[in-house]
Design a protein around this motif. Structure first.
Motif, PDB file in Angstrom:
ATOM      1  N   ALA A  10       0.763  -1.326  -0.025  1.00 30.54           N
ATOM      2  CA  ALA A  10       0.102   0.067  -0.069  1.00 30.54           C
ATOM      3  C   ALA A  10       0.815   1.113  -0.041  1.00 30.54           C
ATOM      4  CB  ALA A  10      -1.005  -0.053   1.214  1.00 30.54           C
ATOM      5  N   GLN A  11       2.173   1.240   0.816  1.00 28.61           N
ATOM      6  CA  GLN A  11       2.749   2.378   0.685  1.00 28.61           C
ATOM      7  C   GLN A  11       3.553   2.628  -0.505  1.00 28.61           C
ATOM      8  OE1 GLN A  11       5.855   2.004   3.734  1.00 28.61           O
ATOM      9  NE2 GLN A  11       6.739   4.070   3.478  1.00 28.61           N
ATOM     10  N   VAL A  12       3.863   1.417  -1.130  1.00 29.52           N
ATOM     11  CA  VAL A  12       4.583   1.700  -2.642  1.00 29.52           C
ATOM     12  C   VAL A  12       3.557   2.421  -3.532  1.00 29.52           C
ATOM     13  CG1 VAL A  12       5.749   0.326  -4.380  1.00 29.52           C
ATOM     14  CG2 VAL A  12       6.358   0.044  -1.929  1.00 29.52           C
ATOM     15  N   LEU A  13       2.517   1.674  -3.405  1.00 27.06           N
ATOM     16  CA  LEU A  13       1.423   1.889  -4.432  1.00 27.06           C
ATOM     17  C   LEU A  13       1.001   3.494  -4.222  1.00 27.06           C
ATOM     18  CD1 LEU A  13      -0.951  -1.085  -4.472  1.00 27.06           C
ATOM     19  CD2 LEU A  13       0.656  -0.461  -6.385  1.00 27.06           C
ATOM     20  N   SER A  14       0.875   3.844  -3.048  1.00 25.90           N
ATOM     21  CA  SER A  14       0.420   5.332  -2.772  1.00 25.90           C
ATOM     22  C   SER A  14       1.700   6.240  -3.214  1.00 25.90           C
ATOM     23  CB  SER A  14       0.401   5.266  -1.089  1.00 25.90           C
ATOM     24  OG  SER A  14       0.303   6.772  -0.757  1.00 25.90           O
ATOM     25  N   GLU A  15       2.798   5.727  -2.618  1.00 26.84           N
ATOM     26  CA  GLU A  15       3.956   6.684  -3.308  1.00 26.84           C
ATOM     27  C   GLU A  15       4.024   6.835  -4.922  1.00 26.84           C
ATOM     28  OE1 GLU A  15       7.268   9.272  -3.185  1.00 26.84           O
ATOM     29  OE2 GLU A  15       5.946   8.297  -1.668  1.00 26.84           O
ATOM     30  N   ARG A  16       3.729   5.819  -5.748  1.00 25.49           N
ATOM     31  CA  ARG A  16       3.494   5.576  -7.176  1.00 25.49           C
ATOM     32  C   ARG A  16       2.210   6.516  -7.394  1.00 25.49           C
ATOM     33  NH1 ARG A  16       2.549   0.199 -11.036  1.00 25.49           N
ATOM     34  NH2 ARG A  16       0.418   0.570  -9.626  1.00 25.49           N
ATOM     35  N   CYS A  17       1.266   6.459  -6.896  1.00 22.37           N
ATOM     36  CA  CYS A  17       0.226   7.322  -7.102  1.00 22.37           C
ATOM     37  C   CYS A  17       0.445   8.822  -7.040  1.00 22.37           C
ATOM     38  CB  CYS A  17      -1.060   6.971  -6.377  1.00 22.37           C
ATOM     39  SG  CYS A  17      -2.548   7.644  -6.563  1.00 22.37           S
ATOM     40  N   HIS A  18       1.060   9.049  -6.091  1.00 25.75           N
ATOM     41  CA  HIS A  18       1.467  10.388  -5.728  1.00 25.75           C
ATOM     42  C   HIS A  18       2.508  10.805  -6.833  1.00 25.75           C
ATOM     43  CE1 HIS A  18       2.677  14.282  -4.050  1.00 25.75           C
ATOM     44  NE2 HIS A  18       4.099  13.679  -3.930  1.00 25.75           N
ATOM     45  N   GLN A  19       3.549   9.963  -7.321  1.00 24.40           N
ATOM     46  CA  GLN A  19       4.344  10.631  -8.130  1.00 24.40           C
ATOM     47  C   GLN A  19       3.737  10.545  -9.650  1.00 24.40           C
ATOM     48  OE1 GLN A  19       7.999   8.133  -8.390  1.00 24.40           O
ATOM     49  NE2 GLN A  19       8.563   8.598  -6.187  1.00 24.40           N
ATOM     50  N   GLU A  20       2.737   9.397  -9.944  1.00 19.51           N
ATOM     51  CA  GLU A  20       2.098   9.579 -11.073  1.00 19.51           C
ATOM     52  C   GLU A  20       1.176  10.797 -11.349  1.00 19.51           C
ATOM     53  OE1 GLU A  20       0.037   5.839 -11.253  1.00 19.51           O
ATOM     54  OE2 GLU A  20       1.496   4.809 -12.301  1.00 19.51           O
ATOM     55  N   THR A  21       0.537  11.120 -10.025  1.00 20.48           N
ATOM     56  CA  THR A  21      -0.148  12.347 -10.064  1.00 20.48           C
ATOM     57  C   THR A  21       0.521  13.611 -10.725  1.00 20.48           C
ATOM     58  OG1 THR A  21      -1.611  11.389  -8.221  1.00 20.48           O
ATOM     59  CG2 THR A  21      -1.784  13.885  -8.909  1.00 20.48           C
ATOM     60  N   VAL A  22       1.625  13.703  -9.962  1.00 20.77           N
ATOM     61  CA  VAL A  22       2.352  14.949 -10.104  1.00 20.77           C
ATOM     62  C   VAL A  22       2.906  14.834 -11.534  1.00 20.77           C
ATOM     63  CG1 VAL A  22       4.694  15.981  -9.536  1.00 20.77           C
ATOM     64  CG2 VAL A  22       3.379  15.389  -7.926  1.00 20.77           C
ATOM     65  N   LEU A  23       3.440  14.043 -12.099  1.00 20.61           N
ATOM     66  CA  LEU A  23       3.917  13.854 -13.569  1.00 20.61           C
ATOM     67  C   LEU A  23       2.958  13.792 -14.490  1.00 20.61           C
ATOM     68  CD1 LEU A  23       6.510  10.676 -12.914  1.00 20.61           C
ATOM     69  CD2 LEU A  23       7.060  13.217 -13.522  1.00 20.61           C
ATOM     70  N   ALA A  24       1.635  13.179 -14.130  1.00 21.94           N
ATOM     71  CA  ALA A  24       0.385  13.466 -15.100  1.00 21.94           C
ATOM     72  C   ALA A  24       0.096  14.898 -15.103  1.00 21.94           C
ATOM     73  CB  ALA A  24      -0.491  12.687 -14.408  1.00 21.94           C
ATOM     74  N   GLY A  25       0.228  15.814 -14.074  1.00 14.54           N
ATOM     75  CA  GLY A  25      -0.092  17.125 -14.153  1.00 14.54           C
ATOM     76  C   GLY A  25       1.077  17.729 -15.175  1.00 14.54           C
ATOM     77  N   GLN A  26       2.265  17.369 -14.763  1.00 12.60           N
ATOM     78  CA  GLN A  26       3.381  17.943 -15.526  1.00 12.60           C
ATOM     79  C   GLN A  26       3.051  17.534 -16.998  1.00 12.60           C
ATOM     80  OE1 GLN A  26       7.011  16.875 -13.844  1.00 12.60           O
ATOM     81  NE2 GLN A  26       6.689  17.941 -11.854  1.00 12.60           N
ATOM     82  N   ILE A  27       2.858  16.353 -17.528  1.00 17.34           N
ATOM     83  CA  ILE A  27       2.624  15.965 -18.808  1.00 17.34           C
ATOM     84  C   ILE A  27       1.553  16.898 -19.265  1.00 17.34           C
ATOM     85  CG2 ILE A  27       2.117  14.109 -20.233  1.00 17.34           C
ATOM     86  CD1 ILE A  27       3.467  12.135 -18.301  1.00 17.34           C
ATOM     87  N   LEU A  28       0.495  16.784 -18.487  1.00 21.96           N
ATOM     88  CA  LEU A  28      -0.831  17.602 -19.203  1.00 21.96           C
ATOM     89  C   LEU A  28      -0.371  19.142 -19.446  1.00 21.96           C
ATOM     90  CD1 LEU A  28      -3.743  17.583 -19.813  1.00 21.96           C
ATOM     91  CD2 LEU A  28      -4.112  18.214 -17.391  1.00 21.96           C
ATOM     92  N   THR A  29       0.600  19.840 -18.518  1.00 23.19           N
ATOM     93  CA  THR A  29       1.025  21.030 -18.810  1.00 23.19           C
ATOM     94  C   THR A  29       1.870  21.096 -20.160  1.00 23.19           C
ATOM     95  OG1 THR A  29       0.724  21.399 -16.466  1.00 23.19           O
ATOM     96  CG2 THR A  29       2.236  23.053 -17.845  1.00 23.19           C
ATOM     97  N   ALA A  30       2.622  20.082 -20.191  1.00 21.68           N
ATOM     98  CA  ALA A  30       3.614  19.995 -21.309  1.00 21.68           C
ATOM     99  C   ALA A  30       2.872  20.089 -22.574  1.00 21.68           C
ATOM    100  CB  ALA A  30       4.749  18.927 -21.087  1.00 21.68           C
ATOM    101  N   GLU A  31       1.839  19.010 -22.686  1.00 22.46           N
ATOM    102  CA  GLU A  31       1.070  18.938 -23.720  1.00 22.46           C
ATOM    103  C   GLU A  31       0.168  20.161 -24.238  1.00 22.46           C
ATOM    104  OE1 GLU A  31      -1.511  15.610 -22.771  1.00 22.46           O
ATOM    105  OE2 GLU A  31       0.185  13.977 -23.288  1.00 22.46           O
ATOM    106  N   LYS A  32      -0.135  20.843 -23.290  1.00 18.90           N
ATOM    107  CA  LYS A  32      -0.772  21.954 -23.626  1.00 18.90           C
ATOM    108  C   LYS A  32       0.003  23.017 -24.008  1.00 18.90           C
ATOM    109  CE  LYS A  32      -4.389  21.584 -19.856  1.00 18.90           C
ATOM    110  NZ  LYS A  32      -5.171  22.368 -18.807  1.00 18.90           N
ATOM    111  N   ALA A  33       1.497  23.102 -23.639  1.00 18.28           N
ATOM    112  CA  ALA A  33       2.406  23.798 -24.035  1.00 18.28           C
ATOM    113  C   ALA A  33       2.639  23.656 -25.478  1.00 18.28           C
ATOM    114  CB  ALA A  33       3.556  23.666 -23.329  1.00 18.28           C
ATOM    115  N   ILE A  34       2.689  22.277 -25.666  1.00 15.12           N
ATOM    116  CA  ILE A  34       3.295  21.842 -27.121  1.00 15.12           C
ATOM    117  C   ILE A  34       1.986  22.112 -28.120  1.00 15.12           C
ATOM    118  CG2 ILE A  34       3.261  19.750 -28.572  1.00 15.12           C
ATOM    119  CD1 ILE A  34       4.855  18.399 -26.366  1.00 15.12           C
ATOM    120  N   SER A  35       0.805  21.956 -27.759  1.00  8.19           N
ATOM    121  CA  SER A  35      -0.464  22.351 -28.564  1.00  8.19           C
ATOM    122  C   SER A  35      -0.294  23.798 -28.939  1.00  8.19           C
ATOM    123  CB  SER A  35      -1.707  22.012 -27.814  1.00  8.19           C
ATOM    124  OG  SER A  35      -2.836  22.435 -28.596  1.00  8.19           O
ATOM    125  N   LYS A  36      -0.001  24.685 -27.944  1.00 11.26           N
ATOM    126  CA  LYS A  36      -0.119  26.170 -28.219  1.00 11.26           C
ATOM    127  C   LYS A  36       1.188  26.394 -29.265  1.00 11.26           C
ATOM    128  CE  LYS A  36      -1.752  27.894 -23.768  1.00 11.26           C
ATOM    129  NZ  LYS A  36      -1.531  28.669 -22.838  1.00 11.26           N
TER     130      LYS A  36
END
Length: 534
Positions: A401-427
């Motif tokens: 549960a701890q490992v999955l929670s850490e992965r979920c946290h990192q995925e959430t952070v990276l997903a936000g960064q990827i979404l921002t990067a994709e929006k920047a590429i679109s612009k």
């Protein structure tokens, strides 16, 4: 002589009989009190003597233990301390039981003494009731109402009041008879007859007074007995409290003795349990080797009977048969060694138990349904292993549960960064299209000659192309940044999977080890039970 003297013995004999009965009652009460105090003191003396005897018995048994087991080095270590502690607790328990029995006896003596006092008070109360009835009867005998009425009829000048009694009235009548000269003969004759009547009634007054005094004495004695009974009742409560404290101490002592007994039994039960685990394992391996040896022998006989020419198979069976034979010899040697070790521990166990029995000390055994100390130890070990497996599974869940929670946290952070990067590429792509359209538009709006347009571009077109190059460079950087973020996301997932795999493998190894130990314990328990049935 009066009628009272004719009907009853002389007052002297009555008084002496009453005094004698009273003295006998007091002597009886004092005698019972003395016997009670002597019995209580005897109980307390026995308790003190038992305390001294306990210390003496402990020293004797200590010396006997050292003498009996001085040749065995293992018995001079932990077992010696446990043995002496247990013997001391056993003697203390016997002393507490003796104190308890003596206190119960003392309490019973108090109850009996209290009942005795109650019975004496009841008897005294009955005597007082009889005396009061007699006093009331005699008081009716000495009433002078009828005499006063007769005096008034005689016409004598004689004053009477409510405080008069037969004695005082008799004195007044005598005074009138002997001193008054002017009374008629008829009045004097009547007064003389009344005088005789008053003399008879006056003779009852001393007896009434004595009965009143006797009632007072008996009431006083009854009060003394009541106070003594109250003291006895008050002394019961401390005894009852002490008995309750002794019962609680005995319960606590039994629990401590049981813990000590389990520790003593564990000294030989734990090594024997380990030996039985190894014996069960060796026995199972031997059964397997014997079965394999039997199979190899059968195969060799089959090849001989069939006159097989398969030399490879023949050599393989011969080599395996030799290996199995050597393994059987090693296992039998190990089994013999384990039997010797087991017998040594059995001898030690029997020696210690015989020493307990010789000293009349009962070694407690837990009432948990197990038939032997070894099975109890193995069962406890099995329970501990099952609990450890539960702990490992719980720890595995928590770590996963701890490992999955850490992965979920990192995925959430990276997903936000990827979404921002994709929006920047679109612009950036939109900006690129706009820049290309602007270059094209500026070329179309170039009004210079054809030759000039071939050999050079206008300043506006050059600036537009420079802007297009800048946008293209920014787009490339944004795409590279997106690729880096996606690589990080993939790395996080890969690291998480690897970590989960490592955690699961580690915990599975632990669980596998525990389950293997449990299987060995189950084999050992079955082995012991099978031996007992034989």
């Amino acid at each position: 002589m009066s009628m009272w003297d004719n009907l009853l013995p002389h007052r002297f004999f009555i008084n002496r009989a009453l005094r004698k009965a009273s003295d006998e009652l007091r002597d009886h009460i004092d005698s019972y009190r003395i016997e009670h105090e002597m019995a209580v003191q005897r109980c307390r003396n026995e308790i003190e003597a038992a305390k001294v005897e306990k210390d003496r018995q402990f020293e004797l048994r200590k010396q006997e233990y050292l003498h009996e087991l001085s040749q065995d080095s293992y018995a001079l270590g932990e077992l010696q301390t446990l043995f002496l502690d247990y013997v001391d607790l056993h003697l203390k328990k016997e002393l507490l039981y003796l104190i308890k029995s003596k206190m119960i006896l003392e309490l019973q003596l108090l109850y009996e003494y209290g009942d005795f006092l109650t019975e004496q008070m009841r008897l005294i109360g009955e005597e007082i009731s009889i005396l009061e009835q007699r006093q009331e009867s005699l008081s009716l005998q000495v009433r002078i109402d009828d005499v006063i009425a007769l005096i008034s009829i005689t016409g004598a000048d004689l004053s009477c009041d409510a405080s008069d009694n037969p004695k005082t009235l008799l004195e007044k009548v005598n005074l009138v008879i002997f001193e008054c000269k002017d009374i008629s003969p008829q009045t004097k004759s009547a007064l003389v007859r009344l005088k005789k009547l008053l003399q008879e009634r006056a003779e009852y007054l001393p007896l009434i007074q004595y009965i009143a005094w006797l009632i007072q004495q008996k009431k006083s004695l009854s009060q003394d007995l009541f106070r003594e009974r109250r003291t006895i009742n008050e002394s019961k409560k401390p005894l009852k409290n002490q008995l309750s404290a002794i019962k609680a101490e005995l319960n606590q002592l039994n629990a401590v003795m049981l813990d000590k007994a389990i520790c003593i039994r564990s000294i030989w039960a734990k090594p024997l349990a380990e030996i039985f685990v190894e014996l069960a394992s060796v026995t199972e391996l031997l059964d397997q080797k014997y079965a394999r040896q039997k199979y190899i022998s059968a195969e060799i006989r089959t090849m001989k009977s069939e006159r097989s020419n398969d030399s490879d198979r023949w050599e393989q069976l011969q080599a395996e048969g030799k290996s199995v034979y050597e393994a059987i010899g090693q296992l039998n040697s190990k089994k013999t060694n384990l039997f010797e070790q087991r017998q040594q521990w059995f001898n030690r166990k029997n020696k210690v138990l015989d020493l307990f029995k010789k000293n009349r000390v009962f070694l407690l055994s837990p009432k948990d349904g197990h038939t032997s100390d070894e099975i109890r130890v193995l069962t406890q070990r099995r329970t501990e292993l099952l609990r450890k497996i539960e702990d490992v599974n719980l720890c595995l869940k928590e770590q996963n549960a701890q490992v999955l929670s850490e992965r979920c946290h990192q995925e959430t952070v990276l997903a936000g960064q990827i979404l921002t990067a994709e929006k920047a590429i679109s612009k950036k792509k939109q900006s690129m299209v706009e820049a290309e359209q602007r270059v094209k538009k500026l070329k179309e709006q170039d009004t210079r000659s054809f030759v000039a347009r071939i050999f050079s571009e206008s300043k506006d077109v050059i600036k537009a192309k420079e802007r297009q190059d800048e946008v293209r460079c920014e787009l490339l950087q944004a795409e590279q940044h997106l690729a880096v973020l996606q690589n990080k996301l993939n790395a996080v997932n890969a690291a998480c999977e690897k970590q989960l795999l490592q955690v699961n493998q580690q915990h599975k190894r632990q669980i596998s080890e525990y389950q293997g130990d449990i299987s060995g314990i189950d084999l050992a328990i079955a082995f012991i039970q099978k031996k007992k049935k034989r």
